[in-house]
Design an enzyme around this catalytic site. Structure first.
Site, PDB file in Angstrom:
ATOM      1  N   GLU A 142     -23.561  42.065 -65.287  1.00 24.81           N
ATOM      2  CA  GLU A 142     -22.222  42.669 -65.277  1.00 24.81           C
ATOM      3  C   GLU A 142     -21.394  42.130 -66.447  1.00 24.81           C
ATOM      4  O   GLU A 142     -20.753  42.881 -67.181  1.00 24.81           O
ATOM      5  CB  GLU A 142     -21.552  42.355 -63.936  1.00 24.81           C
ATOM      6  CG  GLU A 142     -20.297  43.130 -63.658  1.00 24.81           C
ATOM      7  CD  GLU A 142     -19.711  42.779 -62.287  1.00 24.81           C
ATOM      8  OE1 GLU A 142     -20.349  42.004 -61.538  1.00 24.81           O
ATOM      9  OE2 GLU A 142     -18.612  43.261 -61.984  1.00 24.81           O
ATOM     10  N   GLY A 200     -12.097  42.890 -57.868  1.00 25.50           N
ATOM     11  CA  GLY A 200     -11.592  42.576 -56.543  1.00 25.50           C
ATOM     12  C   GLY A 200     -12.400  41.483 -55.874  1.00 25.50           C
ATOM     13  O   GLY A 200     -11.858  40.611 -55.200  1.00 25.50           O
ATOM     14  N   SER A 237     -15.240  39.763 -57.559  1.00 25.85           N
ATOM     15  CA  SER A 237     -15.794  38.745 -58.462  1.00 25.85           C
ATOM     16  C   SER A 237     -15.093  38.810 -59.810  1.00 25.85           C
ATOM     17  O   SER A 237     -14.387  39.772 -60.119  1.00 25.85           O
ATOM     18  CB  SER A 237     -17.309  38.935 -58.630  1.00 25.85           C
ATOM     19  OG  SER A 237     -17.574  40.141 -59.292  1.00 25.85           O
ATOM     20  N   THR A 238     -15.291  37.754 -60.592  1.00 27.78           N
ATOM     21  CA  THR A 238     -14.682  37.718 -61.925  1.00 27.78           C
ATOM     22  C   THR A 238     -15.737  37.255 -62.920  1.00 27.78           C
ATOM     23  O   THR A 238     -16.584  36.426 -62.590  1.00 27.78           O
ATOM     24  CB  THR A 238     -13.425  36.816 -61.930  1.00 27.78           C
ATOM     25  OG1 THR A 238     -12.804  36.896 -63.208  1.00 27.78           O
ATOM     26  CG2 THR A 238     -13.734  35.352 -61.643  1.00 27.78           C
ATOM     27  N   GLN A 239     -15.701  37.839 -64.126  1.00 24.07           N
ATOM     28  CA  GLN A 239     -16.702  37.505 -65.143  1.00 24.07           C
ATOM     29  C   GLN A 239     -16.045  36.991 -66.416  1.00 24.07           C
ATOM     30  O   GLN A 239     -14.971  37.457 -66.791  1.00 24.07           O
ATOM     31  CB  GLN A 239     -17.547  38.739 -65.526  1.00 24.07           C
ATOM     32  CG  GLN A 239     -18.449  39.265 -64.449  1.00 24.07           C
ATOM     33  CD  GLN A 239     -17.704  40.108 -63.452  1.00 24.07           C
ATOM     34  OE1 GLN A 239     -16.847  40.908 -63.819  1.00 24.07           O
ATOM     35  NE2 GLN A 239     -17.992  39.930 -62.175  1.00 24.07           N
TER      36      GLN A 239
HETATM   37  O1  LIG Z   1     -13.482  51.544 -65.545  1.00 25.45           O
HETATM   38  C1  LIG Z   1     -12.422  51.061 -65.172  1.00 25.45           C
HETATM   39  N1  LIG Z   1     -11.251  51.450 -65.722  1.00 25.45           N
HETATM   40  C2  LIG Z   1     -10.045  50.946 -65.346  1.00 25.45           C
HETATM   41  N2  LIG Z   1      -9.932  50.001 -64.418  1.00 25.45           N
HETATM   42  C3  LIG Z   1     -11.050  49.563 -63.822  1.00 25.45           C
HETATM   43  C4  LIG Z   1     -12.331  50.052 -64.152  1.00 25.45           C
HETATM   44  N3  LIG Z   1     -13.234  49.417 -63.415  1.00 25.45           N
HETATM   45  C5  LIG Z   1     -12.551  48.550 -62.657  1.00 25.45           C
HETATM   46  N4  LIG Z   1     -11.236  48.640 -62.878  1.00 25.45           N
HETATM   47  C6  LIG Z   1     -10.182  47.824 -62.265  1.00 25.45           C
HETATM   48  O2  LIG Z   1     -10.825  46.689 -61.707  1.00 25.45           O
HETATM   49  C7  LIG Z   1     -10.110  46.226 -60.579  1.00 25.45           C
HETATM   50  C8  LIG Z   1     -10.946  46.228 -59.347  1.00 25.45           C
HETATM   51  O3  LIG Z   1     -12.230  45.739 -59.593  1.00 25.45           O
HETATM   52  P1  LIG Z   1     -13.519  46.305 -58.831  1.00 25.45           P
HETATM   53  O4  LIG Z   1     -13.157  47.237 -57.733  1.00 25.45           O
HETATM   54  O5  LIG Z   1     -14.427  46.854 -59.875  1.00 25.45           O
HETATM   55  O6  LIG Z   1     -14.089  44.984 -58.181  1.00 25.45           O
HETATM   56  P2  LIG Z   1     -15.439  44.184 -58.483  1.00 25.45           P
HETATM   57  O7  LIG Z   1     -15.654  44.252 -59.970  1.00 25.45           O
HETATM   58  O8  LIG Z   1     -15.149  42.791 -58.020  1.00 25.45           O
HETATM   59  O9  LIG Z   1     -16.504  44.869 -57.712  1.00 25.45           O
HETATM   60  C9  LIG Z   1      -8.942  47.173 -60.436  1.00 25.45           C
HETATM   61  O10 LIG Z   1      -7.877  46.606 -61.159  1.00 25.45           O
HETATM   62  C10 LIG Z   1      -9.442  48.436 -61.138  1.00 25.45           C
HETATM   63  O11 LIG Z   1      -8.364  49.224 -61.572  1.00 25.45           O
HETATM   64 CA   LIG Z   2     -15.517  45.820 -61.624  1.00 28.90          CA
END
Ligand SMILES: O=c1[nH]cnc2c1ncn2[C@@H]1O[C@H](COP(=O)(O)OP(=O)(O)O)[C@@H](O)[C@H]1O
Ligand SMILES: [Ca+2]
Length: 422
Positions: free
Chosen positions: A196, A226, A228-230
């Protein structure tokens, strides 16, 4: 290597049927001849060298139609994030004997994320279908069969019990298999955290042009999701490589270069997961300064969780997702255009928002906690308060997300299977 151009009209062959048939036949024969001649050329030239990584495997390769000497083709990447599912439809053009260029992206996002349907799997299909329709509208009919369709899930599904996650993936696979696109056995999967980070690093470096100049400087990437963080960057200092714990470094072969990247995903340190952890156990304590209270809890949650590198101080970083949303939410950057800030701005904003919250209710009740969290997380990574970060949602009209880097890898793996010698 990258150009953004207008969508070309691809339906010329349908204008005059008999003439079109002859022209079509001619183009087809010419294309086959040309394609054979160039089949051994590297495509995106990306190979993953790190152990334990899994890139796509598929029996067929995508293949577009030659128009104006350019081969046009598409790729569809679904991002099943913890808070939402998004579709990215990428259009590429490949001029004769050159590497492909990204010419267009269509993007649509839906909430909630796939994991919200863990106990009602059937319901998950509706959103997937809706996003698939976006792809169908965007991609000309003739290209459907050759267009790879892939979904990669991140923290939301990583955090679910395995069986529930697999049921959701199985449902998506059913919907994908019933679609007219190119669907392999590996079309749906949970992506590992390192991939990722690496994929998002490829995206920003591709979009900023850093990959074009061998030996040139690259930029780092910070993504706050939401769940995880990279963090990912290309270390230049030997000491960073030596001091990095196992699992933080990964080798990537791309455009005939090998990169040893620092890339790590912290599962459970995404913004929504952090809220849960932070709220977990300080009820009933007297309210002193809300910011101090928040900072003390956040520090507890982050203690011994994050690896710190000195070198991040000297690398240019792009940050997106919740970094962007939070900064835009308090006016640190323009909500549409993004912008730059220093790490310390998050702390100043946190203190201000927390102090205001002590005396009057706020429209965003989590802002105090979220800003405190982001400020301390960045400091834990080793960023000084004076460090400038670039916050962006799009570069050249393309979403800054891991999706573009991941589709490069996927298409590259298809191509490699077709011509393993390349
Ligand atoms: O392709 C994208 N364009 C704009 N914002 C995105 C995109 N992908 C993720 N985000 C943003 O990432 C955040 C949520 O992360 P996500 O739901 O992907 O969690 P995760 O990466 O931990 O699974 C929100 O702020 C969402 O708007
Ligand atoms: Ca994401």
């Amino acid at each position: 290597m990258r150009k953004i151009s207008n969508h070309r009209s691809l339906r010329v062959a349908k204008v005059a049927y008999p003439l079109g048939l002859c022209v079509g036949l001619f183009i087809y024969v010419a294309y086959i001849k040309w394609h054979r001649a160039t089949a051994t050329q590297a495509f995106f030239s990306i190979t993953r060298a790190a152990p334990g990584t899994r890139w796509g495997q598929q029996a067929h390769s995508p293949q577009g139609t030659a128009t104006d000497g350019h081969e046009v083709f598409y790729g569809i990447m679904f991002d099943a994030g913890s808070t939402g599912t998004r579709v990215h439809v990428f259009q590429f053009a490949r001029p004769p004997r050159e590497t492909p260029t990204l010419t267009h992206e269509t993007f649509k996002a839906l909430k909630p994320g796939l994991s919200a349907y863990a106990d009602d799997v059937e319901k998950s299909a509706q959103g997937i279908q809706e996003l698939l329709d976006v792809a169908k509208q965007d991609i000309p009919f003739d290209f459907w069969k050759a267009t790879p369709l892939v979904l990669k899930a991140t923290a939301g599904l990583r955090l679910l019990p395995g069986e529930k996650a697999q049921k959701l993936l199985q449902k998506v696979k059913e919907v994908f298999k019933a679609s007219p696109f190119l669907v392999g056995d590996d079309c749906v999967s949970i992506m590992n955290g390192t991939d990722e980070g690496v994929s998002a690093w490829i995206t920003v470096n591709f979009l900023t042009g850093s990959l074009k100049t061998p030996g040139g400087s690259s930029v780092g990437m910070l993504d706050l999701g939401g769940g995880s963080t990279q963090i990912a960057f290309l270390p230049r200092i030997e000491g960073t490589l030596q001091a990095s714990p196992p699992g933080y470094l990964t080798a990537l072969r791309m455009f005939n270069r090998t990169y040893k990247l620092y890339s790590y995903s912290y599962l459970g340190l995404g913004l929504m997961s952090a809220r849960l952890a932070i709220l977990g156990g300080v009820e009933g304590q007297p309210v002193a300064s809300l910011h101090e209270l928040c900072a003390a809890r956040v520090s507890e949650v982050l203690r011994n969780r994050v690896h710190r590198t000195e070198e991040v101080k000297h690398v240019d970083f792009y940050a997106f997702s919740y970094y962007y949303d939070l900064a835009a939410g308090v006016g640190l950057i323009d909500a549409e255009k993004g912008g730059s800030l220093v790490v310390g701005d998050f702390e100043i904003a946190a203190k201000y928002v927390c102090r205001t919250l002590e005396t009057q209710p706020q429209s965003s009740p989590f802002a105090c906690m979220d800003l405190t969290y982001v400020s301390l997380l960045l400091q834990e990574f080793g960023f000084p308060r004076s460090k400038v970060l670039k916050l962006t949602r799009k570069i050249d009209n393309v979403e800054t997300s891991w999706a573009l880097g991941a589709i490069f890898h996927y298409i590259d793996s298809l191509n490699r299977q077709k011509s393993p010698a390349s």
